[in-house]
Write a protein that holds these residues in place. Structure first.
Motif, PDB file in Angstrom:
ATOM      1  N   ARG A 134       0.851  -1.189   0.000  1.00 38.07           N
ATOM      2  CA  ARG A 134       0.000   0.000   0.000  1.00 38.07           C
ATOM      3  C   ARG A 134       0.886   1.238   0.000  1.00 38.07           C
ATOM      4  NH1 ARG A 134      -4.989   0.949   4.241  1.00 38.07           N
ATOM      5  NH2 ARG A 134      -5.659   3.011   3.497  1.00 38.07           N
ATOM      6  N   GLY A 135       0.471   2.260  -0.721  1.00 36.47           N
ATOM      7  CA  GLY A 135       1.258   3.479  -0.771  1.00 36.47           C
ATOM      8  C   GLY A 135       1.553   3.993   0.629  1.00 36.47           C
ATOM      9  N   GLY A 136       2.794   4.398   0.872  1.00 44.94           N
ATOM     10  CA  GLY A 136       3.196   4.889   2.179  1.00 44.94           C
ATOM     11  C   GLY A 136       3.680   3.824   3.132  1.00 44.94           C
ATOM     12  N   ALA A 137       3.412   2.541   2.833  1.00 46.64           N
ATOM     13  CA  ALA A 137       3.847   1.466   3.722  1.00 46.64           C
ATOM     14  C   ALA A 137       5.358   1.312   3.683  1.00 46.64           C
ATOM     15  CB  ALA A 137       3.165   0.157   3.327  1.00 46.64           C
ATOM     16  N   ALA A 167       3.150   0.019  -5.159  1.00 41.93           N
ATOM     17  CA  ALA A 167       1.792   0.494  -4.876  1.00 41.93           C
ATOM     18  C   ALA A 167       0.977   0.745  -6.136  1.00 41.93           C
ATOM     19  CB  ALA A 167       1.860   1.776  -4.043  1.00 41.93           C
ATOM     20  N   THR A 168       1.632   1.142  -7.210  1.00 43.46           N
ATOM     21  CA  THR A 168       0.890   1.501  -8.422  1.00 43.46           C
ATOM     22  C   THR A 168       0.746   0.343  -9.398  1.00 43.46           C
ATOM     23  OG1 THR A 168       2.925   2.297  -9.485  1.00 43.46           O
ATOM     24  CG2 THR A 168       1.621   3.903  -8.245  1.00 43.46           C
ATOM     25  N   ASP A 169       1.711  -0.583  -9.403  1.00 45.48           N
ATOM     26  CA  ASP A 169       1.692  -1.683 -10.370  1.00 45.48           C
ATOM     27  C   ASP A 169       1.652  -3.060  -9.718  1.00 45.48           C
ATOM     28  OD1 ASP A 169       1.800   0.071 -12.563  1.00 45.48           O
ATOM     29  OD2 ASP A 169       3.974   0.223 -12.402  1.00 45.48           O
ATOM     30  N   GLY A 170       2.110  -3.163  -8.474  1.00 43.74           N
ATOM     31  CA  GLY A 170       2.087  -4.449  -7.786  1.00 43.74           C
ATOM     32  C   GLY A 170       0.672  -4.811  -7.345  1.00 43.74           C
ATOM     33  N   PHE A 171       0.432  -6.088  -7.111  1.00 47.57           N
ATOM     34  CA  PHE A 171      -0.909  -6.531  -6.722  1.00 47.57           C
ATOM     35  C   PHE A 171      -0.817  -7.740  -5.810  1.00 47.57           C
ATOM     36  CE2 PHE A 171       0.172  -9.043 -10.424  1.00 47.57           C
ATOM     37  CZ  PHE A 171      -0.318 -10.303 -10.132  1.00 47.57           C
ATOM     38  N   LEU A 172      -1.910  -8.028  -5.121  1.00 41.86           N
ATOM     39  CA  LEU A 172      -2.030  -9.187  -4.253  1.00 41.86           C
ATOM     40  C   LEU A 172      -3.215 -10.039  -4.694  1.00 41.86           C
ATOM     41  CD1 LEU A 172      -1.569  -7.517  -0.748  1.00 41.86           C
ATOM     42  CD2 LEU A 172       0.132  -8.871  -1.979  1.00 41.86           C
ATOM     43  N   ALA A 200      -3.034   6.244   0.357  1.00 40.34           N
ATOM     44  CA  ALA A 200      -1.731   6.015   0.977  1.00 40.34           C
ATOM     45  C   ALA A 200      -1.828   6.120   2.499  1.00 40.34           C
ATOM     46  CB  ALA A 200      -0.716   7.019   0.445  1.00 40.34           C
ATOM     47  N   LEU A 201      -1.021   5.313   3.169  1.00 40.62           N
ATOM     48  CA  LEU A 201      -0.958   5.378   4.623  1.00 40.62           C
ATOM     49  C   LEU A 201      -0.265   6.663   5.065  1.00 40.62           C
ATOM     50  CD1 LEU A 201       0.145   1.701   5.338  1.00 40.62           C
ATOM     51  CD2 LEU A 201      -2.135   2.662   5.659  1.00 40.62           C
ATOM     52  N   LYS A 202      -0.708   7.209   6.169  1.00 37.86           N
ATOM     53  CA  LYS A 202      -0.082   8.409   6.706  1.00 37.86           C
ATOM     54  C   LYS A 202       1.231   8.035   7.397  1.00 37.86           C
ATOM     55  CE  LYS A 202      -4.442  10.867   7.477  1.00 37.86           C
ATOM     56  NZ  LYS A 202      -5.310  11.543   8.483  1.00 37.86           N
ATOM     57  N   PRO A 203       2.276   8.846   7.252  1.00 39.15           N
ATOM     58  CA  PRO A 203       3.552   8.524   7.908  1.00 39.15           C
ATOM     59  C   PRO A 203       3.436   8.590   9.418  1.00 39.15           C
ATOM     60  CG  PRO A 203       3.592  10.733   6.977  1.00 39.15           C
ATOM     61  CD  PRO A 203       2.325  10.101   6.488  1.00 39.15           C
TER      62      PRO A 203
END
Length: 212
Positions: free
Chosen positions: A103-106, A116-121, A175-178
């Motif tokens: 996830r973005g920010g992780a 975050a933009t191209d990877g997947f689960l 995105a997750l917050k820092p």
């Protein structure tokens, strides 16, 4: 019976196998087994995005081109992924590395990192419970009946090409917050070589000491 035997996976017994013709499996790359390796700049240069690997003949029959985007759907969910065609997999099987996407920010990664933009689960496709049989049946866990392990390898999916312009992994989350007082990750890391240290010593001295 101590001898190995085969039975059709429980989830597969409860779905339309013609509608979901592909077996979908995942594994973890040896060099990036868990999320913490995403903080290693060298490993991220090796692989910062995973693909859905698909048999080239099967893909071409469906009009799927190498590195194109497709929708992958199970009885439980749907994702959009990028395909990599290859010869070294069964025509009825697709697979991926499942420890790349974040996830973005992780883990201190930027919001637009490849993970975050191209990877997947595949997690979005896999249900914790088996498909229900009838309205009155109690839901049954989607687990291996012997070990209790989650049935990650019993998944069947269908694949369709994405429409023109449909690119990027889906679903996508904000995105997750820092964390408080967290320092931003550097855009580039560099390392000092020891080569210049060795050059300052006479080669004769190095050979005398038997160093390599």
């Amino acid at each position: 019976d101590p001898l190995p035997f085969y039975y059709m996976p429980l989830e597969e017994q409860r779905i339309d196998r013609d509608e979901y013709p592909f077996h979908a499996v995942n594994q973890r790359p040896m060099f990036m087994y868990h999320s913490w390796d995403s903080q290693n700049a060298w490993l991220r240069q090796i692989m910062s995005q995973n693909y859905l690997f698909m048999n080239r003949v099967a893909g071409e029959k469906m009009g799927i081109e190498d590195l194109s985007w497709v929708w992958v759907e199970s009885h439980n969910g749907k994702i959009r992924v990028q395909v990599k065609l290859m010869e070294g997999t069964n025509e009825q099987t697709v697979w991926t590395w499942n420890a790349i996407a974040k996830r973005g920010g992780a883990w201190g990664l930027s919001d637009d990192a490849n993970e975050a933009t191209d990877g997947f689960l595949m997690n979005h496709l896999i249900s914790e419970l088996l498909p229900q049989k009838g309205d009155k049946e109690d839901r049954v866990t989607n687990s291996d009946p012997v070990t209790g392990q989650a049935a990650w390898y019993d998944l069947r999916v269908k694949i369709t090409p994405a429409a023109p312009g449909e690119t990027g992994t889906w679903p996508a989350f904000s995105a997750l917050k820092p964390q408080p007082n967290a320092k931003p990750s550097p855009d580039m890391l560099s390392y000092t070589s020891h080569e210049n240290v060795n050059l300052k010593r006479p080669m004769s001295d190095i050979l005398t000491r038997g160093e390599k």
